[in-house]
Each structure stands twice: as structure tokens, then as C-alpha cells.
Design an enzyme around this catalytic site. Sequence first.
Site, PDB file in Angstrom:
ATOM      1  CG  ASP A  49      -1.684   1.221   1.442  1.00 30.37           C
ATOM      2  OD1 ASP A  49      -2.391   1.628   0.507  1.00 30.37           O
ATOM      3  OD2 ASP A  49      -1.579   1.813   2.535  1.00 30.37           O
ATOM      4  CB  CYS A  50       0.865   4.420  -1.608  1.00 33.23           C
ATOM      5  SG  CYS A  50       1.955   5.855  -1.833  1.00 33.23           S
ATOM      6  CG  ASP A  51      -1.890   7.685   0.685  1.00 31.84           C
ATOM      7  OD1 ASP A  51      -1.000   8.547   0.635  1.00 31.84           O
ATOM      8  OD2 ASP A  51      -2.777   7.555  -0.181  1.00 31.84           O
ATOM      9  CG  ASP A  68      -1.870   2.326   6.562  1.00 33.79           C
ATOM     10  OD1 ASP A  68      -2.288   3.301   7.223  1.00 33.79           O
ATOM     11  OD2 ASP A  68      -2.099   2.198   5.341  1.00 33.79           O
TER      12      ASP A  68
END
Length: 209
Positions: free
Chosen positions: A8-10, A164
Site C-alpha cells: 500500500d502507499c498512504d 496499514d
Amino acid sequence: MTSCLLFDCDGTLVDSERLCNLGLVIQFAQLGVTLDVDELVVRYRGWKLDRTLAAIAGQYGLTLDDDFIPSYRAVVAELFESELQPIDGIVATLEQLPYPKAVVSSGPPQKIAQSLRLCGLADYFGDNIFSSYELGIWKPDPGIYQAAAREMGHDIAACAVIDDAPVGVEAGFRAGARTFFFNRFDESCEFDEVTSFKDMTLLPELIRR
């Protein structure tokens, strides 16, 4: 054995969740609504933006103008340029993980690209960027991680998902991947097989187990 990593990124690669939700606080303040940024982070991180906006607008009986999202995106882009930082330990962690890597994010491609550029992470992923806005699949739909694995040329069962947000963890688990929950808020997880951790520098050893 793990052969590919799907990040994932954010909130996983870049410490952007608070900035994204601060953008919501700023935008809704112009409509006379006071929101708490920390509450928004816990409640809505990882959600599709349209779904988040519908929930907040519905709570306060608002109808959002067509320019709300473009204005919000512009505010967040400015916040990113001045304040965005990588997640603590992520660079050292990526250096220790010699696997093919991809970013799988609910954000639009331009936001992902900006995040990786500002935090010096773009070279770790190259063109392996998968956005919900291009795939038409949003977490918690497991199809987003399955599509990324397929495009990377790996069986999803041989992939590790690192996310997250509870919606992303659900997507990874239901996709059939080994799933790692970067659990900074000590949240419960309904899936016993998911590995929960709080320190990003622990990830390489967890992956190798």
C-alpha cells in the site's frame, strides 16, 4: 515462499494519512463543519474517497459541489510538497527486501507518483504502480491485489501484502496473499493469519520467516 511484495502507499510507504485527512478538515471547515483529523485517520484511512466524502457529507446533511474533490486534491498536493515524509525506517527496509515490488493504492496515479517522488522511493518500484482509479477496483475488494499480482507475473499465494488500513488488510487476506498489517494504532484484526507489526524495520525478518 514469498516471491513478490505488494505495498500500500498512504500510511505504509509514506506518512501521508494525517495530511490527507487534514485536507478534509480544511475543506469542510469552509462549509462550517469542524472535523478532528486524528479521528478521521482512524475511521477512514484506506477508504475510497467518494465513500469517505459521502459518509461525512451525509452526517452533516451537506451536498458537495462538483469542485469539492479537485479543490481537496489541490490542498493535499500542496501539503505533500511542504510536509510529506517517508514512513520511518521504510528506506532501510526496502533495501533489505530483494524481491520484485509494487505499489497497490486506492489513490490516483498522480498522487502516488508525487508521494514516491517526494519521499525518494520511486526507484524501488519503477513502473509497478497499480491504482484503483485505473483498475476500477477499491479495497476491501481482493481483486485489486489479485490484479496486481497477475500483472507482476506472480501467483497471489506467493505474494506478500503490506498495508496499514483494515480495508487493505482485508483485501490482501481475502485475495489469498500473506498479509502484514502495519498496525500503528494497535487495532484488532479479525483475521488470525494476518501478521501485525508496528515497526517497519521489523518487516524484512517477518517476510523471511
